[in-house]
Each structure stands twice: as structure tokens, then as C-alpha cells.
Design a protein around this motif. Structure first.
Motif, PDB file in Angstrom:
ATOM      1  N   THR A   1       0.812  -1.214   0.000  1.00 51.08           N
ATOM      2  CA  THR A   1       0.000   0.000   0.000  1.00 51.08           C
ATOM      3  C   THR A   1       0.848   1.268   0.000  1.00 51.08           C
ATOM      4  O   THR A   1       0.360   2.326  -0.391  1.00 51.08           O
ATOM      5  N   LEU A   2       2.115   1.170   0.421  1.00 49.42           N
ATOM      6  CA  LEU A   2       2.970   2.350   0.518  1.00 49.42           C
ATOM      7  C   LEU A   2       4.111   2.401  -0.490  1.00 49.42           C
ATOM      8  O   LEU A   2       4.656   3.470  -0.742  1.00 49.42           O
ATOM      9  N   LEU A   3       4.476   1.266  -1.052  1.00 49.78           N
ATOM     10  CA  LEU A   3       5.655   1.200  -1.913  1.00 49.78           C
ATOM     11  C   LEU A   3       5.318   0.697  -3.309  1.00 49.78           C
ATOM     12  O   LEU A   3       4.286   0.070  -3.514  1.00 49.78           O
ATOM     13  N   THR A   4       6.223   0.947  -4.240  1.00 52.46           N
ATOM     14  CA  THR A   4       6.060   0.489  -5.624  1.00 52.46           C
ATOM     15  C   THR A   4       6.734  -0.861  -5.786  1.00 52.46           C
ATOM     16  O   THR A   4       7.951  -0.981  -5.623  1.00 52.46           O
ATOM     17  N   SER A   5       5.933  -1.885  -6.102  1.00 55.02           N
ATOM     18  CA  SER A   5       6.513  -3.216  -6.278  1.00 55.02           C
ATOM     19  C   SER A   5       7.022  -3.378  -7.706  1.00 55.02           C
ATOM     20  O   SER A   5       6.598  -2.677  -8.622  1.00 55.02           O
ATOM     21  N   GLU A   6       7.939  -4.303  -7.878  1.00 55.88           N
ATOM     22  CA  GLU A   6       8.558  -4.563  -9.183  1.00 55.88           C
ATOM     23  C   GLU A   6       8.549  -6.061  -9.430  1.00 55.88           C
ATOM     24  O   GLU A   6       9.020  -6.835  -8.591  1.00 55.88           O
ATOM     25  N   GLU A   7       8.020  -6.452 -10.553  1.00 59.14           N
ATOM     26  CA  GLU A   7       7.987  -7.869 -10.921  1.00 59.14           C
ATOM     27  C   GLU A   7       9.287  -8.287 -11.607  1.00 59.14           C
ATOM     28  O   GLU A   7       9.795  -9.369 -11.380  1.00 59.14           O
ATOM     29  N   ASN A   8       9.824  -7.419 -12.459  1.00 54.63           N
ATOM     30  CA  ASN A   8      11.023  -7.736 -13.217  1.00 54.63           C
ATOM     31  C   ASN A   8      12.264  -7.330 -12.421  1.00 54.63           C
ATOM     32  O   ASN A   8      12.850  -6.277 -12.638  1.00 54.63           O
ATOM     33  N   THR A   9      12.653  -8.183 -11.482  1.00 53.57           N
ATOM     34  CA  THR A   9      13.773  -7.853 -10.603  1.00 53.57           C
ATOM     35  C   THR A   9      15.123  -7.955 -11.302  1.00 53.57           C
ATOM     36  O   THR A   9      16.094  -7.379 -10.839  1.00 53.57           O
ATOM     37  N   LYS A  10      15.205  -8.652 -12.412  1.00 54.99           N
ATOM     38  CA  LYS A  10      16.482  -8.824 -13.121  1.00 54.99           C
ATOM     39  C   LYS A  10      17.067  -7.490 -13.558  1.00 54.99           C
ATOM     40  O   LYS A  10      18.279  -7.306 -13.543  1.00 54.99           O
ATOM     41  N   LYS A  11      16.234  -6.537 -13.942  1.00 55.34           N
ATOM     42  CA  LYS A  11      16.754  -5.257 -14.434  1.00 55.34           C
ATOM     43  C   LYS A  11      17.402  -4.427 -13.332  1.00 55.34           C
ATOM     44  O   LYS A  11      18.121  -3.488 -13.591  1.00 55.34           O
ATOM     45  N   TRP A  12      17.174  -4.810 -12.063  1.00 56.14           N
ATOM     46  CA  TRP A  12      17.764  -4.084 -10.937  1.00 56.14           C
ATOM     47  C   TRP A  12      19.064  -4.724 -10.483  1.00 56.14           C
ATOM     48  O   TRP A  12      19.706  -4.239  -9.562  1.00 56.14           O
ATOM     49  N   GLY A  13      19.447  -5.818 -11.110  1.00 54.43           N
ATOM     50  CA  GLY A  13      20.706  -6.473 -10.765  1.00 54.43           C
ATOM     51  C   GLY A  13      20.565  -7.390  -9.566  1.00 54.43           C
ATOM     52  O   GLY A  13      19.475  -7.663  -9.084  1.00 54.43           O
ATOM     53  N   LYS A  14      21.695  -7.861  -9.081  1.00 55.34           N
ATOM     54  CA  LYS A  14      21.713  -8.771  -7.945  1.00 55.34           C
ATOM     55  C   LYS A  14      21.559  -7.976  -6.653  1.00 55.34           C
ATOM     56  O   LYS A  14      22.043  -6.867  -6.538  1.00 55.34           O
ATOM     57  N   THR A  15      20.905  -8.578  -5.690  1.00 53.93           N
ATOM     58  CA  THR A  15      20.718  -7.965  -4.380  1.00 53.93           C
ATOM     59  C   THR A  15      21.633  -8.665  -3.386  1.00 53.93           C
ATOM     60  O   THR A  15      21.525  -9.872  -3.187  1.00 53.93           O
ATOM     61  N   LYS A  16      22.515  -7.918  -2.769  1.00 54.87           N
ATOM     62  CA  LYS A  16      23.410  -8.492  -1.772  1.00 54.87           C
ATOM     63  C   LYS A  16      22.633  -8.813  -0.500  1.00 54.87           C
ATOM     64  O   LYS A  16      21.754  -8.066  -0.103  1.00 54.87           O
ATOM     65  N   THR A  17      22.999  -9.947   0.120  1.00 56.11           N
ATOM     66  CA  THR A  17      22.347 -10.385   1.345  1.00 56.11           C
ATOM     67  C   THR A  17      23.257 -11.353   2.093  1.00 56.11           C
ATOM     68  O   THR A  17      24.171 -11.926   1.504  1.00 56.11           O
ATOM     69  N   HIS A  18      22.982 -11.528   3.361  1.00 58.72           N
ATOM     70  CA  HIS A  18      23.675 -12.530   4.153  1.00 58.72           C
ATOM     71  C   HIS A  18      22.803 -13.770   4.346  1.00 58.72           C
ATOM     72  O   HIS A  18      23.214 -14.720   5.003  1.00 58.72           O
ATOM     73  N   ALA A  19      21.614 -13.774   3.824  1.00 54.56           N
ATOM     74  CA  ALA A  19      20.660 -14.860   4.034  1.00 54.56           C
ATOM     75  C   ALA A  19      21.148 -16.168   3.424  1.00 54.56           C
ATOM     76  O   ALA A  19      21.725 -16.186   2.342  1.00 54.56           O
ATOM     77  N   CYS A  20      20.911 -17.221   4.120  1.00 50.37           N
ATOM     78  CA  CYS A  20      21.160 -18.585   3.630  1.00 50.37           C
ATOM     79  C   CYS A  20      22.614 -18.787   3.196  1.00 50.37           C
ATOM     80  O   CYS A  20      22.894 -19.572   2.310  1.00 50.37           O
ATOM     81  N   GLY A  21      23.540 -18.019   3.772  1.00 49.79           N
ATOM     82  CA  GLY A  21      24.953 -18.166   3.441  1.00 49.79           C
ATOM     83  C   GLY A  21      25.340 -17.594   2.096  1.00 49.79           C
ATOM     84  O   GLY A  21      26.449 -17.799   1.612  1.00 49.79           O
ATOM     85  N   ASN A  22      24.437 -16.851   1.467  1.00 44.80           N
ATOM     86  CA  ASN A  22      24.706 -16.283   0.146  1.00 44.80           C
ATOM     87  C   ASN A  22      25.252 -14.882   0.216  1.00 44.80           C
ATOM     88  O   ASN A  22      25.026 -14.165   1.179  1.00 44.80           O
ATOM     89  N   SER A  23      25.923 -14.478  -0.830  1.00 44.70           N
ATOM     90  CA  SER A  23      26.322 -13.095  -0.981  1.00 44.70           C
ATOM     91  C   SER A  23      25.340 -12.340  -1.857  1.00 44.70           C
ATOM     92  O   SER A  23      25.252 -11.135  -1.811  1.00 44.70           O
ATOM     93  N   PHE A  24      24.617 -13.057  -2.704  1.00 40.28           N
ATOM     94  CA  PHE A  24      23.662 -12.439  -3.632  1.00 40.28           C
ATOM     95  C   PHE A  24      22.437 -13.344  -3.768  1.00 40.28           C
ATOM     96  O   PHE A  24      22.520 -14.551  -3.637  1.00 40.28           O
ATOM     97  N   TYR A  25      21.325 -12.728  -4.047  1.00 42.57           N
ATOM     98  CA  TYR A  25      20.108 -13.438  -4.434  1.00 42.57           C
ATOM     99  C   TYR A  25      19.733 -12.951  -5.818  1.00 42.57           C
ATOM    100  O   TYR A  25      19.816 -11.767  -6.099  1.00 42.57           O
ATOM    101  N   GLU A  26      19.287 -13.856  -6.648  1.00 45.92           N
ATOM    102  CA  GLU A  26      18.677 -13.471  -7.916  1.00 45.92           C
ATOM    103  C   GLU A  26      17.299 -14.090  -7.953  1.00 45.92           C
ATOM    104  O   GLU A  26      17.112 -15.209  -7.517  1.00 45.92           O
ATOM    105  N   GLN A  27      16.359 -13.338  -8.459  1.00 39.44           N
ATOM    106  CA  GLN A  27      14.986 -13.824  -8.559  1.00 39.44           C
ATOM    107  C   GLN A  27      14.875 -14.749  -9.728  1.00 39.44           C
ATOM    108  O   GLN A  27      15.531 -14.643 -10.698  1.00 39.44           O
TER     109      GLN A  27
END
Length: 103
Positions: A77-103
């Protein structure tokens, strides 16, 4: 969780991190904010990628979200969602032992 994330982001005065995130392992939840590309990502399963991916999230939008105290689904309700996450590049994270997540 947005309140905790915003507090963590605000406490870091020099904004030196590429991303800021908060995990609740017991509930398997993750919220991740990348200020450089202004994305906010949410996951209901730490090792399965992003459930919601929001764009054009600046510090003011993050504060507004934190103040609203909404559950994850309410972020739509407050933010703009994006379906095509590939165009935004990789998202860095510490989750699940990863350095990056890709959709």
C-alpha cells in the motif's frame, strides 16, 4: 521489522554498507534495503529468493514504512513493487549463506 531496519540504517551515520537487513530466523523472515539502488526486498523463506521486491525506496519512504508498522503484505500500500527484478541487478544479502540473491 521495517522499524528495526530503519533504526539500524539511521544509526550508521556514514552509510558505509551496501545493504542493510534484518532477519528473524525463527519466523524465516528477511527484510533487505539497498540505499544505492533504492530497493527494499522481503522474503518469507530465507533460502528461496524475494517474495516482494520494491523500487524507488529512499530514506523518507523507509521512514514512512517504519512509522506505519505494517505487516509485510501491507507494504504494497505504501511502496512500488517490481515484478522484473532482473533489471535491478543482484541484491546483496547474508541470508542462507549467500552473498547475492537473484529472482
Amino acid at each position: 521489522m521495517a522499524g528495526e531496519l530503519y533504526g539500524f540504517y539511521r544509526k550508521n551515520k556514514d552509510k558505509k554498507y551496501d545493504f542493510y537487513e534484518v532477519q528473524v530466523r525463527e519466523a524465516n523472515l528477511l527484510i533487505n534495503y539497498c540505499p544505492d539502488n533504492q530497493t527494499l526486498c522481503l522474503s518469507y523463506d530465507l533460502c528461496s529468493g524475494w517474495t516482494f521486491y520494491f523500487v524507488q525506496v529512499n530514506e523518507a519512504a523507509l521512514k514512512k514504512l517504519a512509522d506505519a508498522r505494517l505487516p509485510f503484505g501491507g507494504y504494497l500500500t505504501l511502496l512500488t513493487s517490481e515484478e522484473n527484478t532482473k533489471k535491478w541487478g543482484k541484491t546483496k544479502t547474508h541470508a542462507c549463506g549467500n552473498s547475492f540473491y537473484e529472482q
